[in-house]
Design an enzyme around this catalytic site. Structure first.
Site, short mmCIF file in Angstrom:
data_model
loop_
_atom_site.label_atom_id
_atom_site.label_comp_id
_atom_site.label_asym_id
_atom_site.label_seq_id
_atom_site.Cartn_x
_atom_site.Cartn_y
_atom_site.Cartn_z
N ASP A 31 7.19 -4.85 14.30
CA ASP A 31 7.71 -3.48 14.25
C ASP A 31 7.89 -2.90 15.65
O ASP A 31 8.91 -2.26 15.95
CB ASP A 31 6.81 -2.58 13.40
CG ASP A 31 5.33 -2.73 13.74
OD1 ASP A 31 4.97 -3.61 14.53
OD2 ASP A 31 4.53 -1.94 13.19
N ASP A 51 0.84 -1.20 0.00
CA ASP A 51 0.00 0.00 0.00
C ASP A 51 0.87 1.25 0.00
O ASP A 51 0.59 2.22 0.68
CB ASP A 51 -0.96 0.01 1.19
CG ASP A 51 -0.25 -0.17 2.53
OD1 ASP A 51 1.00 -0.23 2.54
OD2 ASP A 51 -0.93 -0.25 3.57
#
Length: 444
Positions: A287, A211
């Protein structure tokens, strides 16, 4: 007559003795049969127990056979996929994508799952600038799962290589109610990076998601910073993202910074760093795991002031969290910077402390609760102290920059200092309670 009576009595006695003898024999036989019957019942019970044990063992073996059969089918499916990929590689000609006489700067991988329309937009954005440097940046799409639309879309581009991660192992979350997607994403990342570093043997990998769009100087930026990544082991990764990169907070496309906070969203790491991370890669939330001090180990990340990636993913695993407030207003760099002509030695660890300190020293200190009003009435750069996380959040909310912290570090912070532009080119520094001490600045 007397003799006849005597004979009759004798016969009765004989008959009685015979009867008694027969009764004794019958009793003896019945006892023997009863013992045999008891032994037979015991033997039957033992056989029944053994039979049940065998049935249980057979059931377990059947379960193992079923499991092995499923594993065999899964392996056959993977083999089929691999054979198809080999044919696809042969069709496209891998030698056309990677110049054997030139070592690639980095492999570029687009992580995908089930958003074919998003993936197409990302691939087209990357190919717009990658085609001219394809030998330096071989392009891969790594798909998690078997969404046919995504697979067909990826294979429709001859300029890239396709990888597919098929994982049939069930997901067990650590806490009830957690989203399984975050666990699957972590598995996919580990698999894809293992493939690129250990199977394809690349020295560096740039990770994109399905994206994202990239800036015109995206590849030149990473080629210039690859040297930094190799020379300075205090740099853990290079990112193309600035969390406070919204249009109103950035100005200079040439400026790069170090940060203690992992930005992600278009980032490059080396094989040596992956050698360290791969064996202990987390089950989920990879993350945030990289943002933990125990994994960062004092290392930092290079990031630009103006983002070299733009995230358009309103719909995805994070449910559009922060999209309208922080992601949609991001400025994607539109300046073609000549990175080869730029001297980036100021980003080396020893040089950067002085570089950043000099900027901070020149900023005017502002104190008090009405900092926003005071900043508006002061020309030039400004530094504003904060005492703790809640104080930081109070000040950050006034400027509408990111308030979030991870493991004691605010987003974009370096030594506790968060930097952004305010009213065009002027700099605002939000300074932590220990920041000046860490940077060797006497608070005037």
């Amino acid at each position: 007559m007397a003799n006849e009576c005597c004979d009759f009595r004798f016969l009765l006695i004989v008959a009685a003795v015979a009867f008694i003898y027969l009764q004794l024999r019958l009793f003896s036989t019945q006892s023997e049969y009863a013992d045999r019957l008891a032994a037979a019942v015991e033997s039957e019970n033992h056989c029944t127990s053994q039979m049940r044990l065998l049935i249980d063992q057979i059931s377990m073996q059947q379960g193992r056979i079923v499991s092995l059969e499923e594993e065999r089918k899964h392996k056959e499916e993977e083999c089929t996929q691999l054979k198809a990929l080999v044919k696809e590689f042969e069709r496209k000609g891998l030698q056309r994508m990677i110049n054997k006489e030139q070592v690639p700067v980095a492999a570029v991988v687009i992580m995908a799952c089930n958003r074919a329309d998003y993936l197409e937009r990302t691939i087209k954005s990357v190919l717009k600038y990658q085609s001219a440097v394809a030998s330096k940046y071989p392009l891969f799409v790594s798909q998690d799962g078997s969404n046919q639309d995504v697979k067909s879309k990826a294979l429709s581009f001859d300029q890239l290589l396709y990888m597919q991660h098929l994982d049939s192992e069930p997901v067990h979350t650590d806490r009830p109610g957690e989203m399984i997607a975050y666990y699957k994403i972590a598995r996919h990342y580990k698999w894809a990076l293992d493939q690129l570093f250990y199977k394809h043997n690349f020295n560096r990998v740039i990770i994109l998601e399905d994206d994202m769009e990239i800036a015109p100087d995206f590849f030149d930026y990473f080629e210039a910073t690859a040297t930094l990544l190799d020379k300075d082991k205090s740099i853990m990764a290079v990112s193309s993202w600035n969390d406070n990169g919204q249009k109103q907070f950035v100005h200079d496309s040439y400026e790069l910074y170090r940060s203690d906070f992992f930005p992600g969203l278009g980032w490059m790491l080396t094989k040596s760093t992956w050698d360290e991370l791969s064996p202990k890669w987390p089950k989920a939330y990879w993350d945030d795991w990289l943002r933990l001090k125990e994994n960062r180990k004092g290392r930092q990340f290079v990031r630009p002031e103006v983002c070299r990636t733009y995230n358009f993913g309103e719909h995805g695993s994070s449910m559009g969290q922060f999209f309208h407030q922080y992601l949609e207003p991001i400025k994607l760099n539109d300046v073609q910077v000549d990175w080869k002509a730029r001297d980036l030695s100021y980003l080396m660890e020893d040089n950067y402390v002085k570089h950043f300190t000099d900027m901070l020293k020149r900023a005017n200190p502002v104190h008090g609760n009405d900092v926003l009003l005071k900043v508006r009435n002061i020309d030039g750069d400004v530094r504003i102290p904060y005492q703790d996380q809640s104080d930081f959040e109070r000040i950050a909310s006034q400027f509408h920059v990111f308030e979030e912290w991870k493991d004691g570090v605010p987003r974009t912070a370096y030594k506790g200092v968060v930097f952004f532009r305010y009213q065009t080119s002027r700099r605002i520094f939000l300074v932590g309670p220990d920041s000046l001490k860490q940077l060797g600045i006497a608070d005037a």
